[in-house]
Write a protein that holds these residues in place. Structure first.
Motif, PDB file in Angstrom:
ATOM      1  N   VAL A 116       0.840  -1.202   0.000  1.00 24.02           N
ATOM      2  CA  VAL A 116       0.000   0.000   0.000  1.00 24.02           C
ATOM      3  C   VAL A 116       0.872   1.248   0.000  1.00 24.02           C
ATOM      4  O   VAL A 116       0.628   2.205  -0.726  1.00 24.02           O
ATOM      5  CB  VAL A 116      -0.953  -0.001   1.207  1.00 24.02           C
ATOM      6  CG1 VAL A 116      -1.665   1.345   1.307  1.00 24.02           C
ATOM      7  CG2 VAL A 116      -1.992  -1.114   1.082  1.00 24.02           C
ATOM      8  N   ASP A 163      -7.062  -7.921   3.241  1.00 25.88           N
ATOM      9  CA  ASP A 163      -7.335  -6.675   2.514  1.00 25.88           C
ATOM     10  C   ASP A 163      -8.318  -5.783   3.261  1.00 25.88           C
ATOM     11  O   ASP A 163      -8.131  -4.553   3.334  1.00 25.88           O
ATOM     12  CB  ASP A 163      -7.919  -6.993   1.128  1.00 25.88           C
ATOM     13  CG  ASP A 163      -6.884  -7.535   0.161  1.00 25.88           C
ATOM     14  OD1 ASP A 163      -5.757  -7.024   0.155  1.00 25.88           O
ATOM     15  OD2 ASP A 163      -7.209  -8.466  -0.591  1.00 25.88           O
ATOM     16  N   ASP A 164      -9.364  -6.383   3.821  1.00 24.84           N
ATOM     17  CA  ASP A 164     -10.382  -5.578   4.485  1.00 24.84           C
ATOM     18  C   ASP A 164      -9.839  -4.902   5.735  1.00 24.84           C
ATOM     19  O   ASP A 164     -10.101  -3.712   5.973  1.00 24.84           O
ATOM     20  CB  ASP A 164     -11.620  -6.414   4.814  1.00 24.84           C
ATOM     21  CG  ASP A 164     -11.302  -7.689   5.580  1.00 24.84           C
ATOM     22  OD1 ASP A 164     -10.120  -8.096   5.653  1.00 24.84           O
ATOM     23  OD2 ASP A 164     -12.251  -8.305   6.118  1.00 24.84           O
ATOM     24  N   GLN A 168      -7.345  -2.053   4.608  1.00 21.49           N
ATOM     25  CA  GLN A 168      -8.018  -0.887   4.037  1.00 21.49           C
ATOM     26  C   GLN A 168      -8.762  -0.090   5.099  1.00 21.49           C
ATOM     27  O   GLN A 168      -8.775   1.145   5.068  1.00 21.49           O
ATOM     28  CB  GLN A 168      -8.988  -1.332   2.938  1.00 21.49           C
ATOM     29  CG  GLN A 168      -8.300  -1.837   1.686  1.00 21.49           C
ATOM     30  CD  GLN A 168      -9.286  -2.254   0.611  1.00 21.49           C
ATOM     31  OE1 GLN A 168     -10.506  -2.142   0.773  1.00 21.49           O
ATOM     32  NE2 GLN A 168      -8.766  -2.742  -0.511  1.00 21.49           N
ATOM     33  N   GLN A 169      -9.362  -0.797   6.045  1.00 25.15           N
ATOM     34  CA  GLN A 169     -10.155  -0.117   7.061  1.00 25.15           C
ATOM     35  C   GLN A 169      -9.300   0.531   8.136  1.00 25.15           C
ATOM     36  O   GLN A 169      -9.623   1.618   8.622  1.00 25.15           O
ATOM     37  CB  GLN A 169     -11.132  -1.099   7.704  1.00 25.15           C
ATOM     38  CG  GLN A 169     -12.152  -0.443   8.629  1.00 25.15           C
ATOM     39  CD  GLN A 169     -13.281  -1.398   8.984  1.00 25.15           C
ATOM     40  OE1 GLN A 169     -13.201  -2.603   8.746  1.00 25.15           O
ATOM     41  NE2 GLN A 169     -14.350  -0.864   9.524  1.00 25.15           N
ATOM     42  N   GLY A 211      -5.582   2.106   5.834  1.00 24.74           N
ATOM     43  CA  GLY A 211      -5.819   2.880   4.619  1.00 24.74           C
ATOM     44  C   GLY A 211      -6.772   4.019   4.880  1.00 24.74           C
ATOM     45  O   GLY A 211      -6.713   4.674   5.914  1.00 24.74           O
ATOM     46  N   THR A 238     -12.198   2.901   4.122  1.00 27.11           N
ATOM     47  CA  THR A 238     -13.259   2.338   3.282  1.00 27.11           C
ATOM     48  C   THR A 238     -12.786   1.036   2.661  1.00 27.11           C
ATOM     49  O   THR A 238     -11.683   0.970   2.107  1.00 27.11           O
ATOM     50  CB  THR A 238     -13.647   3.312   2.156  1.00 27.11           C
ATOM     51  OG1 THR A 238     -14.113   4.533   2.738  1.00 27.11           O
ATOM     52  CG2 THR A 238     -14.740   2.716   1.287  1.00 27.11           C
ATOM     53  N   VAL A 239     -13.610   0.001   2.740  1.00 30.52           N
ATOM     54  CA  VAL A 239     -13.266  -1.295   2.162  1.00 30.52           C
ATOM     55  C   VAL A 239     -13.769  -1.358   0.731  1.00 30.52           C
ATOM     56  O   VAL A 239     -14.961  -1.221   0.474  1.00 30.52           O
ATOM     57  CB  VAL A 239     -13.859  -2.448   2.998  1.00 30.52           C
ATOM     58  CG1 VAL A 239     -13.584  -3.783   2.321  1.00 30.52           C
ATOM     59  CG2 VAL A 239     -13.295  -2.424   4.412  1.00 30.52           C
ATOM     60  N   ASP A 240     -12.855  -1.572  -0.194  1.00 28.76           N
ATOM     61  CA  ASP A 240     -13.183  -1.666  -1.617  1.00 28.76           C
ATOM     62  C   ASP A 240     -12.829  -3.071  -2.101  1.00 28.76           C
ATOM     63  O   ASP A 240     -11.672  -3.375  -2.385  1.00 28.76           O
ATOM     64  CB  ASP A 240     -12.391  -0.624  -2.400  1.00 28.76           C
ATOM     65  CG  ASP A 240     -12.629  -0.722  -3.907  1.00 28.76           C
ATOM     66  OD1 ASP A 240     -13.575  -1.426  -4.315  1.00 28.76           O
ATOM     67  OD2 ASP A 240     -11.848  -0.097  -4.666  1.00 28.76           O
ATOM     68  N   SER A 267     -10.659  -3.909  -5.232  1.00 27.54           N
ATOM     69  CA  SER A 267      -9.208  -3.726  -5.215  1.00 27.54           C
ATOM     70  C   SER A 267      -8.486  -4.822  -4.433  1.00 27.54           C
ATOM     71  O   SER A 267      -7.270  -4.771  -4.261  1.00 27.54           O
ATOM     72  CB  SER A 267      -8.850  -2.352  -4.628  1.00 27.54           C
ATOM     73  OG  SER A 267      -9.204  -2.297  -3.250  1.00 27.54           O
ATOM     74  N   THR A 307      -9.643 -11.507   2.340  1.00 27.34           N
ATOM     75  CA  THR A 307     -10.039 -10.912   3.610  1.00 27.34           C
ATOM     76  C   THR A 307      -9.309 -11.587   4.766  1.00 27.34           C
ATOM     77  O   THR A 307      -8.705 -12.659   4.609  1.00 27.34           O
ATOM     78  CB  THR A 307     -11.551 -11.069   3.841  1.00 27.34           C
ATOM     79  OG1 THR A 307     -11.852 -12.469   3.998  1.00 27.34           O
ATOM     80  CG2 THR A 307     -12.352 -10.499   2.685  1.00 27.34           C
TER      81      THR A 307
END
Length: 307
Positions: A43, A257-258, A261-262, A265, A268-270, A273, A278
């Motif tokens: 990231v 990833d979740d 991102q949360q 990042g 917001t979970v996208d 991408s 998860t």
């Protein structure tokens, strides 16, 4: 996690370029086609690229020998050889524990796959490194480059797991990281990564399936780790406890990833991408490998239910 005191460590599985600078950054960028648990580092790299600094990240499935050393760096294992001789050294020194992990992981896959398995080095670098997949920094986390068939790691990543991700950490978590990366090496040798389109993202993408399978392969090794014999016929790893497994699952939960991102990042979970799966999926597939001990149960490409 404990290592067998009387076993011998083989530092030839490592290329230590920490004193050489590892070469300048450049090339095509970090290999995502084997990008490991250091997703937060990825990231950071992506943000760096979006802000105008450096080349983009690309994956590659090209395979070629590379002599065991990252481009621009020369390996010197002298200090490692002196410090890391036996399992007792692994019990007192993290870098020696990493050597023992690598020995055990490769012994397992060599015994499981036979002539299909080719041993490869883990490159210890510091700060930055140049590979056939391009340049990377410590912030990229550990990764596997299919183009030179090498695993790369800055050992400070294990500290980052605790300080940046909030993971509990521990010796077995370190081993899980390495086993995941060698899972990518297995995929490369078996041609599994050819099923994946470089740069593909999404919750059911080939990239996610590749990463979840590497987690499963790590779990398979973990199931056998206490019985995998070295050249002397003795297992390098004496004990893996339930606490070790719990710590690995804790780490898996913090590199989904979740979660990233949360929490690391924008909040917001996208799903579109997603590249690694998860937190729940990463836990599920490591557990699948650990509970079955069977790499044939790790076919994430043959199921519609990733968890």
């Amino acid at each position: 996690m404990r290592y067998s005191e009387g076993t011998d460590l083989d530092t030839s599985d490592v290329s230590d370029i920490r004193g050489s600078g590892g070469g300048g950054l450049g090339g095509r960028g970090l290999a995502v086609g084997g990008g490991g648990l250091g997703l937060a580092g990825l990231v950071v790299v992506l943000l760096f690229n979006l802000l105008g600094g450096g080349g983009g990240t690309t994956g590659t499935s090209a395979v070629g020998g590379f002599g065991g050393v990252g481009q621009g760096g020369s390996a010197d294992n002298t200090e490692l050889e002196q410090d890391c001789r036996t399992g007792s050294d692994a019990n007192r020194d993290v870098q020696c524990a990493v050597v023992a992990d690598i020995n055990s992981i490769q012994d397992f896959w060599a015994q499981t796959l036979g002539s299909r398995y080719q041993r490869t080095d883990t490159v210890f670098f510091s700060g930055q490194v140049q590979t056939r997949c391009g340049g990377a920094t410590s912030g990229s986390g550990p990764f596997y480059c299919p183009a030179d068939q090498l695993v790369y790691i800055d050992l400070t990543f294990f500290d980052d797991l605790r300080t940046q991700f909030g993971a509990e950490g521990g010796l077995f978590v370190d081993a899980y990281v390495l086993a995941h990366e060698y899972g990518h090496h297995v995929q490369n040798l078996l041609g599994i990564n050819q099923q994946v389109t470089p740069g593909e993202t999404g919750p059911a993408s080939g990239s996610v399936r590749l990463e979840l399978q590497a987690d499963c392969f790590a779990g398979v090794w973990a199931d056998h780790a206490e019985t995998v014999p070295d050249e002397s016929g003795q297992p390098l790893i004496a004990e893996i406890t339930q606490d070790d497994i719990d710590r690995a699952l804790d780490a898996a939960a913090r590199i989904g990833d979740d979660f990233i991102q949360q929490n690391l990042g924008g909040g917001t979970v996208d799903q579109n991408s997603f590249t690694h799966g998860t937190s729940a999926q990463r836990q599920k597939w490591f557990t699948t490998g650990y509970q079955t001990g069977d790499p044939n149960q790790c076919d994430t490409f043959a199921t519609d239910d990733l968890g």
